[in-house]
Scaffold this active site. Sequence first.
Site, PDB file in Angstrom:
ATOM      1  N   GLU A 185       0.904  -1.105  -0.113  1.00 37.63           N
ATOM      2  CA  GLU A 185      -0.084  -0.029  -0.093  1.00 37.63           C
ATOM      3  C   GLU A 185       0.785   1.394  -0.226  1.00 37.63           C
ATOM      4  OE1 GLU A 185      -4.037   0.390   2.364  1.00 37.63           O
ATOM      5  OE2 GLU A 185      -2.629   1.205   3.449  1.00 37.63           O
ATOM      6  N   GLY A 243       4.788  27.033 -26.478  1.00 38.90           N
ATOM      7  CA  GLY A 243       3.713  26.603 -27.664  1.00 38.90           C
ATOM      8  C   GLY A 243       3.062  27.864 -28.243  1.00 38.90           C
ATOM      9  N   GLY A 250       0.161  30.420 -29.529  1.00 41.41           N
ATOM     10  CA  GLY A 250      -0.937  31.125 -29.059  1.00 41.41           C
ATOM     11  C   GLY A 250      -2.335  30.008 -29.224  1.00 41.41           C
ATOM     12  N   GLY A 251      -2.855  29.897 -28.238  1.00 43.87           N
ATOM     13  CA  GLY A 251      -4.054  29.106 -28.293  1.00 43.87           C
ATOM     14  C   GLY A 251      -4.011  27.605 -28.294  1.00 43.87           C
ATOM     15  N   LYS A 307      -1.609  26.360 -23.288  1.00 41.35           N
ATOM     16  CA  LYS A 307      -0.662  26.639 -22.224  1.00 41.35           C
ATOM     17  C   LYS A 307      -1.099  27.007 -21.052  1.00 41.35           C
ATOM     18  CE  LYS A 307       1.605  29.641 -24.456  1.00 41.35           C
ATOM     19  NZ  LYS A 307       0.667  29.736 -25.671  1.00 41.35           N
ATOM     20  N   THR A 308      -1.949  28.020 -20.927  1.00 42.75           N
ATOM     21  CA  THR A 308      -2.573  28.357 -19.737  1.00 42.75           C
ATOM     22  C   THR A 308      -3.403  27.347 -19.191  1.00 42.75           C
ATOM     23  OG1 THR A 308      -2.543  30.567 -20.330  1.00 42.75           O
ATOM     24  CG2 THR A 308      -3.844  30.136 -18.748  1.00 42.75           C
TER      25      THR A 308
END
Length: 1076
Positions: free
Chosen positions: A86, A226, A228-229, A232-233
């Site tokens: 465990e 990377g 935009g769009g 990433k965020t």
Amino acid sequence: MAAISCSNAFSHDVFLSFRGSDTRHGFVGNLYKALYDKGIHTFIDDEKLEGGEEITPTLMKAIEESRIAITVLSHNYASSSFCLDELVSIIGCAKKKGLLVLPVFYNLDPSDVRHQKGSYGEALTKHEERFKVKKESFNHNKERLEKWKMALHHVANLSGYHFKPGYEYEYEFIGRIVELVSSKINRSPLHVADYPIGLESQMLEVMKLLDVGTDDNGVHMIGIHGIGGIGKTTLALAIYNLVAHHFDGLCFLENVRENADKHGLQHLQSILLAELVKEKRINITSVQQGISMLQHRLQQKKVLLIVDDVDKHEQLQAIVGRSDRFGFGSRIIITTRDEQLLASHKVKRTYEVKELNKNEALQLLTWKAFRTDEVDPSYEEVLNHVVAYASGLPLALEVIGSNLFGKSIQEWKSAIKQYKRIPNNQILKILKVSFDALEEEEKSVFLDIACCFKGYELEEVQDILHGHYHDCMKYHIGVLVDKSLLKIGVDVMKVTMHDLVEDMGKEIVRKESPKDPGKRSRLWLHEDIIQVLEDNTGTSEIEIMRLDFPLLDKEGMIEWNRKAFKKMRNLKTLIIKSGNFSKGPKYLPNSLRVIEWWRYPSHDLPSDFLSKKLAMCKLPESCFTSLELVDLLKKFMSMRFLNVDKSKYLTQIPDVSGLLNLEKLSFQHCQNLTTIHNSIGFLHKLKFLSAFGCTKLVSFPPIKLTALEKLNLSRCYSLESFPEILGKMENIRALQLEHTVIKELPSSIQNLTQLQELQLSNCGVVKLPSSIVMMSNLTDLIGWKWKGWQWLKHEKDEEKEGSSTVSSNVECLWVSECNLCDDFFSIDFKRFAHVKDLNLSKNNFTILPECIKEFQFLRKLNVNDCKLLQEIRGIPPSLKHFLATNCKSLTSSSISMFLNQEQHEAGKTQFYLPGERVPEWFDHQCNGPSISFWFRNRFPTKVLSLIIGPIDDDCGMFLPMVIINGNKCFRGSGYYMIGRDHTYIIDLQMVGFKENLYEIHLENEWNHAEVKFVDLVETSIPKESGICVFKQESSMEDIWFSDPYGKRKLEDNLDSLKSQSQQLLKKHRFVDMEAL
């Protein structure tokens, strides 16, 4: 194993791990009650569970779905193998999924756990002695014991609680634990996304970089980058929620780029301090003051900081600084579009966010557009069109899906056409942020590539744009790559970019003049170009024009205004790859740096075209004669690149001595070319020279090309002699002489001191200086279809030297179909002791001698179609890839050598052998194209697959695939031709699955794997299949070749019968006692 979750929901707040007989009815019972009273949802196992030997799927699921695990380490904890298993599972979840582990050392010295002393040392010794009795599973249990020791050492190094009776009240001690747990679970998770699709696998990759939940107390910075769009965020938010409870302070600093521009860096520093030290009124008067305050206030604090959307180095300096600004165990995650920004800040752990695959993209679009995963099948076509258009960009899928919510199929079709013509502004706005941050010249390079050169090879893009930006162009391309606007292929160095980034660039240029293409800086659409050329509406705004008709469009005659280029005074690059022009131009602007015009429709260039800056002139398939070419060369002395390929009227290459800057010269497939001027051999800047396919060329002048890197004379079918080399040529790397009638290479070839690749296929009887293979940099010697091989010995002592131990540096030697006999393996053959790839196929030797064993670097050996080959007298120690198809005379003993178990246990082997044979050491075999086994935890690393091929056909083309649990299919990257009466053995690691089979997320404890080979045309069926799972890589307790659930059911029944028998026995004994 269950997949990592990016949602905010946990089934349990706390998982309790403890030794029941020590603490269940005392400390743990009181702890559970205190947690329960605070509303903290806690998993505590049933007493019956502890009696088992294995962690059940229910218990494993409970661990994985808990935020925090409290391990109560008591005196007898280590005596339970169940507790230790465990603990291993808990530590595994901590490392992979961010589970927070709080150890409690209950009346126990933590050093006993760390160093396995006292009761813990005694317990582990007893376990080891017990395992030695079970010889059949000793290896598995030995591995298990090591995992226990590592888990105990790991948990003892974590920050936790130490309870000593008599030092404090137990209820106060429990209260401190409950208070901490309460503070951890009360943190509100941040909103990630309405539909967090495609995040789980990427979260796993970032978690590996974060190293949260381990005893690593270093401060680590992780970069997520990377376009935009791309998400990433979203990924950073999901990670934040997953690991937040590990830290003393938390801050998600969003939109740094935008907020820094609006409010300044001091504002962001004050937010950071307010969040991490909980002081609301902090007045920071300068960035430097903020840096000092951050350093002073945070260096003792373990924090999780997300710095989102950074685009300038000064932002990182002001907010993040060096790692010693934060306390031990802190983690800082930086998201950015600029990879170079991470490198300049010395962020070594980075992750590039991946585009969604087709299935993920379809799933996200469906949820956005229909708010459900069930869709009317009639929408399938339009959904696929949008998925193709978005190219895996989540932003585009969400925007388009939301815009088309509730719309009809016809409205979808109309919208798709509109998006392809003019991209959506909401998407463009996000993508354009990266473009707006570029310097002016970087913007220009980006627009050049987006509009005209996407898909070109990097070298050609550099050659073309050198005329515009000179040497700065390489730097600019590097910047675009760092900012995720460009990508350079790894295997084929092509310049690519995301389709929507390309559309963004083209839309920026279109908006320069929406209605009049003649006023745009770049033209690439054939409709726009033809309109401008026919209507003579060009202007000085046009800098690049690239015409290339789509393949499906018929090229009609273009009746154009021959003075159309007169107004294009700033035109720098003119590329016409296709198009049937009625006549040649009357005018070309002197601003041109690059002209490439296929099938140029005239015998000369305009007389007043005298560009002094023309660097590249490409006129393939032109109608220039040799005399007309002389006039052209006189005009453009500064040229760096000249291409007159496929010019059928060229009979000679004239004097080129005036082209002092020429770097590349190509006159390929000039089939009437017979003569080359001697001046060609003295162009001191020439790097590339190709006469490929000049079928009537008989001789080539002597050369002394000190800058030359590559010379290609292949398919010059009449070329009988290689040109004399007049001096050292220290830059040449590749020499291609395939399909010529060259009979002998001169001794002066040794002047090519840096030669790496020599290609001599289809060259008739070849006489080679024996010293050629001793050229220090020669690594590839390719010689297919020679009629013979003769060594020429020019030096008196060469034979004596040849007997020395000095070896050639040749790594790739291909001499297929060269009429080689046994005498080939003379003393000279031993010179190739460093070879890694040896192709001896289709030759006439009968024995591969014992010296082959000395080729310790040889990894690939091909003796296909050596029909006289009888014996192979040894196996090279590093051999991984062996091909022996149609070796009909090969003895059984020779074949048996290649079925040696130890050979394949080393891994990554791929052997193709004559005959039908399944080695005895294989675990399982069956008739037909597929074979199955069961595994748990993860797909085994080393699985050797075997098939005997086809029953009815002479051969078949088979695609390997692995199917997990009947629904997850992993396809190989290519087909394998397998003949009748042949055996093919391959380690599945060598198949090259399109998706990673070894990191698949599995929810079942036991998983069914089917390995099969599917015929390309579905008519051939392999005769037999076999499989072997190597023991040293995978515990055989985790591998079964029959249904383990069926086995478990049988064992449960046996246990039940055994229990009933024991109860009956007790009952009878009780009765007997009464009778007494």
